[in-house]
Motif scaffolding. Sequence first.
Motif: not given
Length: 312
Positions: A14-15, A94-95, A171-174, A179-181
């Motif tokens: 992810f970005t 982040i992976s 279907c996305g990576f942004n 941080y990841c939520e």
Amino acid sequence: MQPPLKNESNVLVFTLSGLNETMENRYVLFSFTALYYPLMVFCNVTIITTILLHKKLHEPMYVFICNLCVNGLFGTSGFYPKFMYDLLSHDHVISYIGCLIQIFVIYSSILCDFSTLTVMAYDRYVAICRPLEYHSKMTNQKILNCILFCWLAPFSCMSVLIILISRLTLCGFNIEKLYCEIWAVAKLSCFSTTVNNVFGYIVILTYFGHAVLIFCSYIHLIRKCRKSIEVRHKFIQTCVPHLLALINVTAAFLFDVLYSRYGSKNVPQGVRNFMALEFLLVPPILNPLIYGLNLTIVRQQVMRLFFKKQMR
């Protein structure tokens, strides 16, 4: 740089685009974080060490305060090291596994705060309303069960949420945050996230129910305090800090939940970032300060810890 994708629906990386518009201030932010994070760790470790080293503080209330501080260290460890690395890096990625771990650590920590404050409210209720039964009710086994409840319930809830997220086809990576939520990842799903949403709202309502229960118990305690000056003093000394901590955590979590789902993208990114970080900025430093400064016995033991020679 676009992160590598296995295919359109199987994201490996992810970005995190939360810093994109504030990179010109990254060294200022890094300097502030490099000062704040060690200070926060120091304050929490000081309270933990003080409680562990002094037998006078081996009472249920102080054990729960210690647990609150341990949880503060646990939750912030899932954000600040990665955030400081991103401030010095050009690519904020982040992976997939790292993202799930970050979600688990940060949000289980928030839920653990609510659980800990709930058992602290129960402890204060028994101490003030049933003082003669206090030691028979708050046994070592009961304290252990309360600590296990504080950690296992949030871990269980977050494990289910992580499993539900991991089942989603993305279907996305942004991710438009620092941080990841949970909600940010769920929004990337190619298909319906109804099951995730329903379980997520059940968890949110359950833990806000904890807060409502605590407030109700405090209304009862306030009524009890009217009858005795001694009880009133005990309430002010031990319950007011707890109430401040509860308001602090509840407001921060509510803000994050509402803004994650209904926040406007027209708000400047710097403001959005601060709003998203409020529960990672304020409660972890405020909790040890509230209890360390307000509770006389804790304050005295902290002073003795650092000024042993002068106090002899």
